[in-house]
Design a protein around this motif. Sequence first.
Motif, PDB file in Angstrom:
ATOM      1  N   ILE A 195      -1.743 -36.852  14.562  1.00 50.55           N
ATOM      2  CA  ILE A 195      -1.748 -36.426  16.015  1.00 50.55           C
ATOM      3  C   ILE A 195      -2.916 -36.559  16.667  1.00 50.55           C
ATOM      4  CG2 ILE A 195      -1.010 -34.367  17.336  1.00 50.55           C
ATOM      5  CD1 ILE A 195       0.647 -33.518  14.951  1.00 50.55           C
ATOM      6  N   PRO A 196      -3.067 -36.941  17.961  1.00 47.06           N
ATOM      7  CA  PRO A 196      -4.312 -37.125  18.591  1.00 47.06           C
ATOM      8  C   PRO A 196      -5.101 -35.739  18.603  1.00 47.06           C
ATOM      9  CG  PRO A 196      -2.670 -38.373  19.741  1.00 47.06           C
ATOM     10  CD  PRO A 196      -1.944 -37.417  18.877  1.00 47.06           C
ATOM     11  N   MET A 197      -6.414 -35.857  18.503  1.00 43.78           N
ATOM     12  CA  MET A 197      -7.116 -34.528  18.440  1.00 43.78           C
ATOM     13  C   MET A 197      -6.872 -34.013  19.783  1.00 43.78           C
ATOM     14  SD  MET A 197      -9.248 -32.540  16.962  1.00 43.78           S
ATOM     15  CE  MET A 197      -9.731 -33.529  15.538  1.00 43.78           C
ATOM     16  N   GLY A 198      -6.887 -34.387  20.877  1.00 43.38           N
ATOM     17  CA  GLY A 198      -6.433 -33.622  22.268  1.00 43.38           C
ATOM     18  C   GLY A 198      -5.348 -32.835  21.990  1.00 43.38           C
ATOM     19  N   VAL A 199      -4.334 -33.445  21.486  1.00 42.57           N
ATOM     20  CA  VAL A 199      -3.020 -32.485  21.419  1.00 42.57           C
ATOM     21  C   VAL A 199      -3.322 -31.331  20.517  1.00 42.57           C
ATOM     22  CG1 VAL A 199      -0.789 -32.754  20.856  1.00 42.57           C
ATOM     23  CG2 VAL A 199      -1.721 -34.643  21.913  1.00 42.57           C
ATOM     24  N   LEU A 200      -3.736 -31.560  19.564  1.00 44.71           N
ATOM     25  CA  LEU A 200      -4.235 -30.515  18.589  1.00 44.71           C
ATOM     26  C   LEU A 200      -5.050 -29.354  19.126  1.00 44.71           C
ATOM     27  CD1 LEU A 200      -5.285 -32.248  15.033  1.00 44.71           C
ATOM     28  CD2 LEU A 200      -3.206 -30.898  15.911  1.00 44.71           C
TER      29      LEU A 200
ATOM     30  N   LEU B 195      -3.935 -25.811  17.489  1.00 49.92           N
ATOM     31  CA  LEU B 195      -3.711 -26.352  16.309  1.00 49.92           C
ATOM     32  C   LEU B 195      -4.909 -26.642  15.457  1.00 49.92           C
ATOM     33  CD1 LEU B 195      -0.137 -28.193  16.378  1.00 49.92           C
ATOM     34  CD2 LEU B 195      -0.417 -25.850  15.640  1.00 49.92           C
ATOM     35  N   HIS B 196      -4.898 -26.481  13.977  1.00 44.94           N
ATOM     36  CA  HIS B 196      -6.092 -26.737  13.338  1.00 44.94           C
ATOM     37  C   HIS B 196      -5.745 -28.026  12.302  1.00 44.94           C
ATOM     38  CE1 HIS B 196      -8.103 -23.569  15.351  1.00 44.94           C
ATOM     39  NE2 HIS B 196      -6.956 -22.701  15.014  1.00 44.94           N
ATOM     40  N   ILE B 197      -6.734 -28.654  12.087  1.00 44.51           N
ATOM     41  CA  ILE B 197      -6.632 -29.708  11.071  1.00 44.51           C
ATOM     42  C   ILE B 197      -6.325 -29.074   9.647  1.00 44.51           C
ATOM     43  CG2 ILE B 197      -7.777 -31.594   9.598  1.00 44.51           C
ATOM     44  CD1 ILE B 197      -9.498 -31.970  12.222  1.00 44.51           C
TER      45      ILE B 197
END
Length: 52
Positions: A8-13, A18-20
Motif C-alpha cells: 500500500i502506498p505510504m501516503g495512504v498508510l 496505519l503502521h507498517i
Amino acid sequence: MEVGITEIPMGVLVEADLHIGEKSLGFSDGDGRIMLRRATDAVEDLLRDGAL
C-alpha cells in the motif's frame, strides 16, 4: 483464511493512521470495493456490537 502481503502506498498508510507491520483485516464491502480494517479495531467492534 488466506494470509498474504499487500503493498500500500505510504501516503495512504499515513492518511489512514496505519503502521507498517500492523495486522489488518480485508473484506469486500460491495461491488468492486475492498475495505481494510485494523485487526484490533475489528475485534473490538465484533466483541462490542457483534458485527464488523
